[in-house]
Enzyme design. Sequence first.
Site, short mmCIF file in Angstrom:
data_model
loop_
_atom_site.label_atom_id
_atom_site.label_comp_id
_atom_site.label_asym_id
_atom_site.label_seq_id
_atom_site.Cartn_x
_atom_site.Cartn_y
_atom_site.Cartn_z
N LYS A 203 0.68 -1.35 -0.02
CA LYS A 203 0.68 0.10 0.19
C LYS A 203 0.58 0.62 -0.25
O LYS A 203 0.45 2.27 -0.98
CB LYS A 203 -1.17 -0.64 0.92
CG LYS A 203 -1.55 1.42 1.54
CD LYS A 203 -2.08 1.16 2.49
CE LYS A 203 -1.73 1.39 4.68
NZ LYS A 203 -1.17 2.89 4.30
N ASN A 204 2.02 1.39 0.87
CA ASN A 204 2.42 3.32 1.09
C ASN A 204 3.63 2.92 0.17
O ASN A 204 4.11 4.29 -0.63
CB ASN A 204 3.59 2.49 2.63
CG ASN A 204 2.22 2.52 3.91
OD1 ASN A 204 1.14 2.39 2.93
ND2 ASN A 204 3.03 2.22 4.91
N CYS B 107 -5.05 12.26 12.79
CA CYS B 107 -5.26 11.35 12.18
C CYS B 107 -5.83 10.39 13.34
O CYS B 107 -5.80 11.03 14.48
CB CYS B 107 -4.18 10.65 10.89
SG CYS B 107 -3.34 9.86 13.10
N ARG C 276 -0.61 14.62 13.00
CA ARG C 276 0.38 14.61 12.46
C ARG C 276 1.34 15.42 10.97
O ARG C 276 0.27 15.53 10.51
CB ARG C 276 0.00 12.90 11.64
CG ARG C 276 0.70 11.37 12.13
CD ARG C 276 -0.14 9.74 11.66
NE ARG C 276 0.53 10.15 10.28
CZ ARG C 276 0.47 9.47 9.61
NH1 ARG C 276 -0.82 8.71 9.71
NH2 ARG C 276 0.79 8.70 8.85
N ASP D 69 4.65 0.57 12.50
CA ASP D 69 2.91 0.15 12.04
C ASP D 69 2.74 -2.13 12.46
O ASP D 69 1.96 -1.79 12.26
CB ASP D 69 3.41 0.02 10.25
CG ASP D 69 3.19 1.14 9.30
OD1 ASP D 69 2.50 2.50 10.33
OD2 ASP D 69 3.36 1.43 8.17
N ARG E 205 -8.60 -0.49 4.66
CA ARG E 205 -8.52 0.24 4.37
C ARG E 205 -5.85 -0.18 3.57
O ARG E 205 -5.61 0.56 3.04
CB ARG E 205 -7.30 1.54 4.50
CG ARG E 205 -8.23 2.31 5.15
CD ARG E 205 -8.07 3.75 5.90
NE ARG E 205 -6.84 3.98 5.10
CZ ARG E 205 -6.22 5.53 6.04
NH1 ARG E 205 -6.67 6.01 7.01
NH2 ARG E 205 -5.21 5.89 5.04
N1 EPU Z 1 6.76 14.14 11.03
C1 EPU Z 1 7.01 15.61 11.02
N2 EPU Z 1 6.76 16.76 10.33
C2 EPU Z 1 6.56 16.34 8.98
C3 EPU Z 1 5.89 14.54 8.98
C4 EPU Z 1 6.76 13.91 9.89
O1 EPU Z 1 7.01 16.02 12.91
O2 EPU Z 1 5.85 17.51 8.09
C5 EPU Z 1 6.74 12.84 11.67
C6 EPU Z 1 5.77 11.92 12.01
O3 EPU Z 1 4.84 13.27 13.23
C7 EPU Z 1 6.59 11.05 12.65
C8 EPU Z 1 7.48 10.99 12.22
O4 EPU Z 1 7.81 12.59 11.45
O5 EPU Z 1 6.05 11.46 14.21
C9 EPU Z 1 7.71 10.10 10.64
O6 EPU Z 1 6.80 10.21 9.93
P1 EPU Z 1 6.28 9.45 8.56
O7 EPU Z 1 6.75 11.11 7.88
O8 EPU Z 1 7.62 9.10 8.41
O9 EPU Z 1 5.48 8.79 8.30
P2 EPU Z 1 4.19 9.38 7.23
O10 EPU Z 1 5.30 9.72 5.93
O11 EPU Z 1 3.06 10.47 7.81
C10 EPU Z 1 4.29 6.71 6.02
C11 EPU Z 1 2.88 5.60 6.45
C12 EPU Z 1 2.98 5.62 7.68
C13 EPU Z 1 3.97 4.81 8.73
C14 EPU Z 1 5.04 6.03 8.12
C15 EPU Z 1 6.29 5.06 9.93
C16 EPU Z 1 2.48 6.04 3.64
C17 EPU Z 1 1.16 6.17 3.56
N3 EPU Z 1 2.12 5.67 5.53
O12 EPU Z 1 3.07 7.90 7.54
O13 EPU Z 1 2.22 4.05 7.54
O14 EPU Z 1 3.43 4.70 9.77
O15 EPU Z 1 5.44 6.49 7.33
O16 EPU Z 1 6.33 4.66 9.30
O17 EPU Z 1 3.76 5.46 3.51
C18 EPU Z 1 0.18 2.77 7.84
O18 EPU Z 1 0.44 1.82 7.14
O19 EPU Z 1 -0.65 2.20 8.60
C19 EPU Z 1 0.69 3.97 8.18
C20 EPU Z 1 0.06 5.07 9.17
#
Ligand code: EPU
Length: 422
Positions: A23-24, A117, A122, A307, A399
Site C-alpha cells: 500500500k505505502n 489522524c 501528524r 506499523d 484500507r
Molecule cells: N513528521 C513531522 N513532520 C512532517 C512529517 C512527519 O514531524 O512533516 C513526523 C511524524 O509526526 C512522525 C515522524 O515524523 O513522528 C515520521 O513520520 P513519517 O512522515 O515517516 O510518516 P508518514 O509518511 O506520514 C508513513 C506511512 C505510515 C507509517 C509511517 C512511519 C504511508 C502512506 N504512511 O507515514 O503508515 O506509519 O510512514 O513509517 O506511507 C500505515 O500504513 O498504517 C501507516 C500509518
Amino acid sequence: MDSFSIVPTGKPLSGEVEISGAKNAVLATMTAAMLADGVTTITNVPYLRDTKTMSNVLRVIGCRIDGGPHEFKVDTHGANHLEAPYELVSTMRASFYVLGPLVSRFGRCRVSLPGGCAWGPRPVDLHLKGLEALGANIEVTHGYVEATSNGRLPGGNFRFPISSVGATVNVLMAATLAKGTSVLENAAIEPEIDSLVDLLLSMGVKIEGRGTRSLVVHGVEEMHPGFSETIPDRIEAGSFLCGAVISRGKVKTTKCDPIHIKSLLDIFEEMGCIVHTGKDWAEVDASSRDLKPVHVEAVPYPGFPTDLQAPLMAVLATVPGESKIRDTVYIDRFKHVAELNRLGANISLEGNTATIKGVEKLQGAPVMASDLRAAAALVIAGLVADGETRVSRIYHLDRGYENFEAKMAKLGGMVVRLSDQS
Ligand code: EPU
C-alpha cells in the site's frame, strides 16, 4: 459499518499466504505518474480502499485510471484541475503526495491540509519546508496549502531534521523537475522510497544515492511515463506472521521480501521461534515452543516498524513474562492498548512505552479498531481469545489489507465479516 466476528478454532494458523503489493509504495508511485504527460503503468497494485481513494484523488485532478484491479494505467494527459479537496485528503493523508508533483510540473496547486489522524496530530511541516528549500512558494490559507513556482523550481538542498517517509516522497518527486541539482540529506530509507526512486529513474531523471540517506537529484526539463512493479507489502507479511506466532502456529509468507521484515524476524528468533527465509519468502514456526518476552523499539527502517507495533503487542500479550514496546516514531500511537486490555491483556502505558505482562488466556469481547494496524492487532488477538471477539470499524483494516478474511481462512483462521444489517 462492517465488523468482524472472530471465533477461535482451537487450532494454530498454518500454511502459506501470498503477500500483496505494498500500500505505502503504490500510493507514492501513483502520484509520481503525474510528473509526466502520458500513461505510466503500475503492476501488482493491491486492491484496497486506499488505492481506490488515491484513484479518486487523481481523477479529480483530471487523470484517467484504466487497467484491472491489480494493474493501473495512470493516464495524466487530462490533468489540469490542480487541486486536491479536503473531502479526499482528510480521509487519506497520502493524498497530500500530489503536492510535490503538481507544483513542480505545473507551477501551482492547491492541496488541503490533511489534519490529524486516528491517533493524534501528524504534521506536514517537513513536506512544506522541503518544498520551500527547492524554491516553491508556500502559503497556507483556509486549511489549504497553495504552492506556486515562477517557472521551473530552482531546486536546492534540504536536510530532514527527522526521518520522514512522506516528506521524503513529496520533496523527492518535486526535485525531479527542478532546474538544478537538489541534495536531500537524512532522507528516509524505507523500501517504499527505493521503489519510488526506481519508478522515477524509469521516467528519465538521474538520482544518486538510492537506498542511502543522501539523495542527489539531477532535475530534468521533462519526465516521460514510466513503469513500476509494486514491491511486496512488508507490513501485511509481518501481520500474518504475528498471527502465526500468537496462535503458536507455522506460517510461510510467499511473494514477500524477507529482508524488508528482518527486524521482525530477528525479534521472533529472540523470542524462541524458528525462522526460515528464502529469496521471496519467510516462514516462522512457533509451534510447541515456550516463547520468551522481549524489549522492542519501533524506529525508522531498517529497525522495527511502528506499523507492526500493535500486531506484535497482541502477540506479546500472550507471552509469559514482561515485554516492553517503545514507539519512537509515533509516540502516541497506542489506542489499541485499551482495546487489547478489554480482551484480557495486561498492558500498561507510560509515555511512549507499553509494558506488557503476558497472560495465560485472552478473552473474547467486543472491541473497536482505531486504525488499520490496531485493527489487525485486535483480529489476531481474537484468533486465540476464549469465545467470540467482535471487532468494529473494520473499514480501517480495509484500507490496507487485501482479501484479509480469505487469506486468514486459508491459514485456518475464522474471521467472518458482518455487514451493517447483521
Ligand atoms: N513528521 C513531522 N513532520 C512532517 C512529517 C512527519 O514531524 O512533516 C513526523 C511524524 O509526526 C512522525 C515522524 O515524523 O513522528 C515520521 O513520520 P513519517 O512522515 O515517516 O510518516 P508518514 O509518511 O506520514 C508513513 C506511512 C505510515 C507509517 C509511517 C512511519 C504511508 C502512506 N504512511 O507515514 O503508515 O506509519 O510512514 O513509517 O506511507 C500505515 O500504513 O498504517 C501507516 C500509518
